[in-house]
Structure formats: C-alpha cells, structure tokens
Design a protein around this motif. Sequence first.
Motif, PDB file in Angstrom:
ATOM      1  N   LYS A  24      37.304 -21.115  -4.665  1.00  0.00           N
ATOM      2  CA  LYS A  24      36.451 -21.178  -3.485  1.00  0.00           C
ATOM      3  C   LYS A  24      36.923 -20.163  -2.450  1.00  0.00           C
ATOM      4  CE  LYS A  24      35.253 -25.886  -4.410  1.00  0.00           C
ATOM      5  NZ  LYS A  24      35.164 -27.250  -3.962  1.00  0.00           N
ATOM      6  N   VAL A  25      36.744 -18.906  -2.782  1.00  0.00           N
ATOM      7  CA  VAL A  25      37.147 -17.802  -1.918  1.00  0.00           C
ATOM      8  C   VAL A  25      35.885 -17.118  -1.408  1.00  0.00           C
ATOM      9  CG1 VAL A  25      38.277 -15.550  -1.876  1.00  0.00           C
ATOM     10  CG2 VAL A  25      39.330 -17.430  -3.107  1.00  0.00           C
ATOM     11  N   THR A  26      35.795 -16.940  -0.074  1.00  0.00           N
ATOM     12  CA  THR A  26      34.628 -16.272   0.500  1.00  0.00           C
ATOM     13  C   THR A  26      34.995 -15.147   1.462  1.00  0.00           C
ATOM     14  OG1 THR A  26      34.478 -17.946   2.233  1.00  0.00           O
ATOM     15  CG2 THR A  26      33.127 -18.292   0.253  1.00  0.00           C
ATOM     16  N   THR A  27      36.225 -15.169   1.990  1.00  0.00           N
ATOM     17  CA  THR A  27      36.640 -14.137   2.947  1.00  0.00           C
ATOM     18  C   THR A  27      38.040 -13.634   2.609  1.00  0.00           C
ATOM     19  OG1 THR A  27      37.759 -15.560   4.560  1.00  0.00           O
ATOM     20  CG2 THR A  27      35.359 -15.357   4.767  1.00  0.00           C
ATOM     21  N   ALA A  28      38.396 -12.534   3.242  1.00  0.00           N
ATOM     22  CA  ALA A  28      39.721 -11.950   3.024  1.00  0.00           C
ATOM     23  C   ALA A  28      40.827 -12.803   3.628  1.00  0.00           C
ATOM     24  CB  ALA A  28      39.780 -10.537   3.611  1.00  0.00           C
ATOM     25  N   GLU A  29      40.481 -13.733   4.518  1.00  0.00           N
ATOM     26  CA  GLU A  29      41.482 -14.618   5.117  1.00  0.00           C
ATOM     27  C   GLU A  29      41.825 -15.791   4.199  1.00  0.00           C
ATOM     28  OE1 GLU A  29      38.859 -13.412   7.096  1.00  0.00           O
ATOM     29  OE2 GLU A  29      40.250 -11.909   7.839  1.00  0.00           O
ATOM     30  N   ASP A  30      40.983 -16.050   3.191  1.00  0.00           N
ATOM     31  CA  ASP A  30      41.233 -17.163   2.277  1.00  0.00           C
ATOM     32  C   ASP A  30      42.507 -16.930   1.479  1.00  0.00           C
ATOM     33  OD1 ASP A  30      38.931 -18.515   3.062  1.00  0.00           O
ATOM     34  OD2 ASP A  30      37.709 -17.616   1.487  1.00  0.00           O
TER      35      ASP A  30
END
Length: 89
Positions: A24-30
């Motif tokens: 469940k990765v959507t952004t570079a901050e994940d």
Amino acid sequence: MSEIANDQRVETWLIGVCQELGLKVTTAEDDFFAAGGTSLSAVKLIDRAEEVFGEDALPPDDLFAESSIRAVASVIQRNQSRPAPVTGS
C-alpha cells in the motif's frame, strides 16, 4: 536531465513496483515495511532494482536501514549503473 527529475522517476518506478508487489504505497513518503513489505518482497524489490538499474543498485543493508520510498530512490540514484526508466504521465 536534472538530478531532481531523475530522482522523481526512480520514486515513481519504486511506487509502481511496490504496488505490483501488493504493498500500500502511494507516495514517496511511504515506508516500504510499514506498507506491508516483508523480507520476501524486499528480495523481489532488490532483484527488480538490479534488473533495471544494474548490479548493487539497492544493497539490502541500505533498504533495511532507510526504507522510505524517497530514501530508497536516493540509494538507487547514487548506486545506479544504468539510466532511470522513462515513465509515462
């Protein structure tokens, strides 16, 4: 190409690979592990990074030490021996 644009391409590529691995990765901050990454998915990610960016693009120690997508992209950017893949918009 600027270094920032290349970093963003690597981040985009990483997000896509993580999603393909079921994370469940959507952004570079994940974070890879917080998003459901395991040692098995880490091995798969490392293997894909080496296929695309060259041998030792993502050393396991680096992934386990700093596992945000942005940090992983920086490691790949630093270690890559091949150009970043071109991603569509």
